[in-house]
Design an enzyme around this catalytic site. Structure first.
Site, mmCIF file in Angstrom:
data_model
loop_
_atom_site.group_PDB
_atom_site.id
_atom_site.type_symbol
_atom_site.label_atom_id
_atom_site.label_comp_id
_atom_site.label_asym_id
_atom_site.label_seq_id
_atom_site.Cartn_x
_atom_site.Cartn_y
_atom_site.Cartn_z
ATOM 1 N N ASP A 1 0.792 -1.248 0.000
ATOM 2 C CA ASP A 1 0.000 0.000 0.000
ATOM 3 C C ASP A 1 0.824 1.299 0.000
ATOM 4 O OD1 ASP A 1 -1.909 -1.952 0.264
ATOM 5 O OD2 ASP A 1 -2.710 -1.255 2.183
ATOM 6 N N LYS B 1 -6.650 -4.840 -3.039
ATOM 7 C CA LYS B 1 -7.294 -5.488 -1.889
ATOM 8 C C LYS B 1 -8.314 -4.541 -1.260
ATOM 9 C CE LYS B 1 -3.512 -4.343 1.364
ATOM 10 N NZ LYS B 1 -4.253 -3.519 2.310
ATOM 11 N N CYS C 1 -2.198 -2.353 7.903
ATOM 12 C CA CYS C 1 -2.173 -3.317 6.790
ATOM 13 C C CYS C 1 -0.947 -4.223 6.809
ATOM 14 C CB CYS C 1 -2.301 -2.571 5.468
ATOM 15 S SG CYS C 1 -3.963 -1.891 5.258
#
Ligand code: C5J
Length: 226
Positions: A24, A129, A162
């Site tokens: 990310d 995701k 995450c």
């Protein structure tokens, strides 16, 4: 096989069955003036990971390691975003609202994409995701199986959200995970410190922790063979 000093003890891996997972590193989280900073977060806490991650990517590419990137985000109609995730915070700054770099965390928007400094190279998979963990509602598990991956070197943001969720998911699925301390970042220094400690505590309850120069040094024999 290669071994490096890590916490809580040596981490041994086979570069042929190891993948670098970069979580990310998106403009919405990383860029000055972006969504993360607009919420009042100190993006410099994340941006210090960019230079070491760029060096890590170069070393892993040179060694021929599998490299996989992820992005957190949702479909434009938000059909993959449960109300429990959507209905958080200021309605004007929620997922899907117009943000400073396009609709916040929506696939295809400028802010959703990976920062230029760490752009995926051609052929490197990018896993989109909808959740915090990279295994939830994605094809990551099948991708790793098809590539024969057994160990993961994990970097990205944010450490306690995450990165943690993904490493916990991976550990439950049988992957050995090494988290690189200088290549993961949190907006909150105390979460960064505690988040890293939590991974390696209790004999490595769900992983190992080292820094990227130590990992790159362990890759050197691989680099010399290529
Ligand atoms: C968050 C992430 N913190 N990538 N996302 O919402 O950690």
């Amino acid at each position: 096989m290669a071994t490096l000093e890590a916490l809580p003890g040596p981490f041994t891996f086979d570069p042929a069955t190891t993948a670098l997972l970069v979580i990310d590193m998106q403009r919405d989280f990383m860029e000055p003036g972006g969504f993360g900073e607009t919420l009042g977060n100190d993006v410099s806490q994340l941006r210090r990971t960019i230079a070491p991650t760029a060096a890590l990517l170069a070393a892993c590419r040179a060694a021929g390691l599998t490299i996989i990137h992820t992005r957190e985000g949702h479909l434009p109609d938000l059909s993959d975003c449960p109300p429990a995730k959507l209905n958080r915070g200021d309605p004007g700054m929620r997922i899907g609202a117009p943000g400073p770099m396009g609709r916040i965390l929506i696939r295809g928007e400028y802010g959703h994409d990976i920062i230029d400094e760490l752009a995926p190279a051609p052929g490197e998979p990018v896993v989109d995701k909808p959740g915090k963990g990279a295994f939830y509602a994605t094809g990551l598990g099948e991708l790793l199986t098809s590539l024969g991956v057994r160990s993961l070197v994990v970097t990205g943001v944010t450490t306690e959200v995450c990165v943690h969720t993904t490493v916990r998911e991976a550990n439950d699925r049988g992957y050995e995970c090494l988290v690189l301390s200088d290549c993961v970042g949190s907006y909150f220094p105390e979460f960064q410190e505690t988040g890293l400690k939590m991974i390696a505590a209790q004999g490595g309850i769900f992983g190992w922790v080292a820094d990227s120069p130590t990992f790159i040094a362990a890759l050197q024999p691989t680099l010399q063979r290529t």
